[in-house]
Design a protein around this motif. Structure first.
Motif, PDB file in Angstrom:
ATOM      1  N   ALA A   1      15.751  19.984 -77.604  1.00 23.06           N
ATOM      2  CA  ALA A   1      17.106  19.270 -77.710  1.00 23.06           C
ATOM      3  C   ALA A   1      16.775  18.410 -78.970  1.00 23.06           C
ATOM      4  O   ALA A   1      17.835  18.246 -79.822  1.00 23.06           O
ATOM      5  CB  ALA A   1      17.365  18.593 -76.461  1.00 23.06           C
ATOM      6  N   VAL A   2      15.715  17.737 -78.997  1.00 21.10           N
ATOM      7  CA  VAL A   2      15.473  16.700 -80.191  1.00 21.10           C
ATOM      8  C   VAL A   2      15.566  17.638 -81.622  1.00 21.10           C
ATOM      9  O   VAL A   2      16.200  17.154 -82.328  1.00 21.10           O
ATOM     10  CB  VAL A   2      14.328  16.247 -79.989  1.00 21.10           C
ATOM     11  N   GLU A   3      14.825  18.639 -81.269  1.00 20.34           N
ATOM     12  CA  GLU A   3      14.998  19.614 -82.887  1.00 20.34           C
ATOM     13  C   GLU A   3      16.453  19.997 -83.333  1.00 20.34           C
ATOM     14  O   GLU A   3      16.650  20.031 -84.322  1.00 20.34           O
ATOM     15  CB  GLU A   3      14.230  20.818 -82.716  1.00 20.34           C
ATOM     16  N   GLU A   4      17.071  20.099 -82.127  1.00 19.62           N
ATOM     17  CA  GLU A   4      18.568  20.710 -82.350  1.00 19.62           C
ATOM     18  C   GLU A   4      19.203  19.597 -82.950  1.00 19.62           C
ATOM     19  O   GLU A   4      20.142  19.738 -84.002  1.00 19.62           O
ATOM     20  CB  GLU A   4      19.155  20.888 -81.084  1.00 19.62           C
ATOM     21  N   ILE A   5      19.277  18.244 -82.392  1.00 12.79           N
ATOM     22  CA  ILE A   5      19.825  17.152 -82.843  1.00 12.79           C
ATOM     23  C   ILE A   5      19.314  16.724 -84.332  1.00 12.79           C
ATOM     24  O   ILE A   5      20.098  16.393 -84.960  1.00 12.79           O
ATOM     25  CB  ILE A   5      19.412  15.936 -82.081  1.00 12.79           C
ATOM     26  N   ILE A   6      18.192  17.033 -84.757  1.00 12.29           N
ATOM     27  CA  ILE A   6      17.747  16.540 -85.916  1.00 12.29           C
ATOM     28  C   ILE A   6      18.210  17.460 -86.988  1.00 12.29           C
ATOM     29  O   ILE A   6      18.751  17.571 -88.227  1.00 12.29           O
ATOM     30  CB  ILE A   6      15.951  16.766 -85.933  1.00 12.29           C
ATOM     31  N   LYS A   7      18.523  19.082 -86.619  1.00 16.08           N
ATOM     32  CA  LYS A   7      18.854  19.809 -87.544  1.00 16.08           C
ATOM     33  C   LYS A   7      20.409  19.748 -87.851  1.00 16.08           C
ATOM     34  O   LYS A   7      20.900  19.728 -88.692  1.00 16.08           O
ATOM     35  CB  LYS A   7      18.916  21.259 -86.850  1.00 16.08           C
ATOM     36  N   ARG A   8      21.320  19.185 -86.621  1.00 14.96           N
ATOM     37  CA  ARG A   8      22.581  18.927 -86.649  1.00 14.96           C
ATOM     38  C   ARG A   8      22.684  17.771 -87.529  1.00 14.96           C
ATOM     39  O   ARG A   8      23.659  17.613 -88.398  1.00 14.96           O
ATOM     40  CB  ARG A   8      23.185  18.570 -85.360  1.00 14.96           C
ATOM     41  N   ALA A   9      21.712  16.685 -87.411  1.00 17.16           N
ATOM     42  CA  ALA A   9      22.001  15.525 -88.235  1.00 17.16           C
ATOM     43  C   ALA A   9      21.891  15.933 -89.692  1.00 17.16           C
ATOM     44  O   ALA A   9      22.575  15.254 -90.562  1.00 17.16           O
ATOM     45  CB  ALA A   9      20.956  14.497 -87.773  1.00 17.16           C
ATOM     46  N   ALA A  10      20.591  16.562 -90.063  1.00 19.97           N
ATOM     47  CA  ALA A  10      20.527  17.165 -91.470  1.00 19.97           C
ATOM     48  C   ALA A  10      21.803  17.620 -92.096  1.00 19.97           C
ATOM     49  O   ALA A  10      22.149  17.528 -93.012  1.00 19.97           O
ATOM     50  CB  ALA A  10      19.384  17.814 -91.420  1.00 19.97           C
TER      51      ALA A  10
END
Length: 71
Positions: free
Chosen positions: A8-17
């Motif tokens: 979930a954290v990696e998904e959030i980071i990708k979405r934010a980027a």
């Protein structure tokens, strides 16, 4: 062993980027902002809602008491 599914954290980071990359102003946008922001900001800052926020004064020398403290 690590799962191939992103966390979930990696998904959030990708979405934010992705969102932040799309927000970056190009050279024309930066030039327009440099021209219009000095004109627009004083007008926006004088609105009633902004005045309520930025005209608030805190007297740092005054001590807090239970009658004036907000909860």
């Amino acid at each position: 062993m690590r799962s191939s599914w992103p966390t979930a954290v990696e998904e959030i980071i990708k979405r934010a980027a992705r969102v932040n990359r799309n927000k970056a102003a190009g050279p024309v946008g930066r030039a327009l902002m440099a021209v219009f922001m000095p004109l627009a900001l004083p007008r926006m800052a004088n609105s009633k809602s902004m005045r309520r926020t930025y005209d608030h004064h805190i007297d740092w020398e005054e001590t807090a008491s239970t009658s004036t403290a907000r909860t």
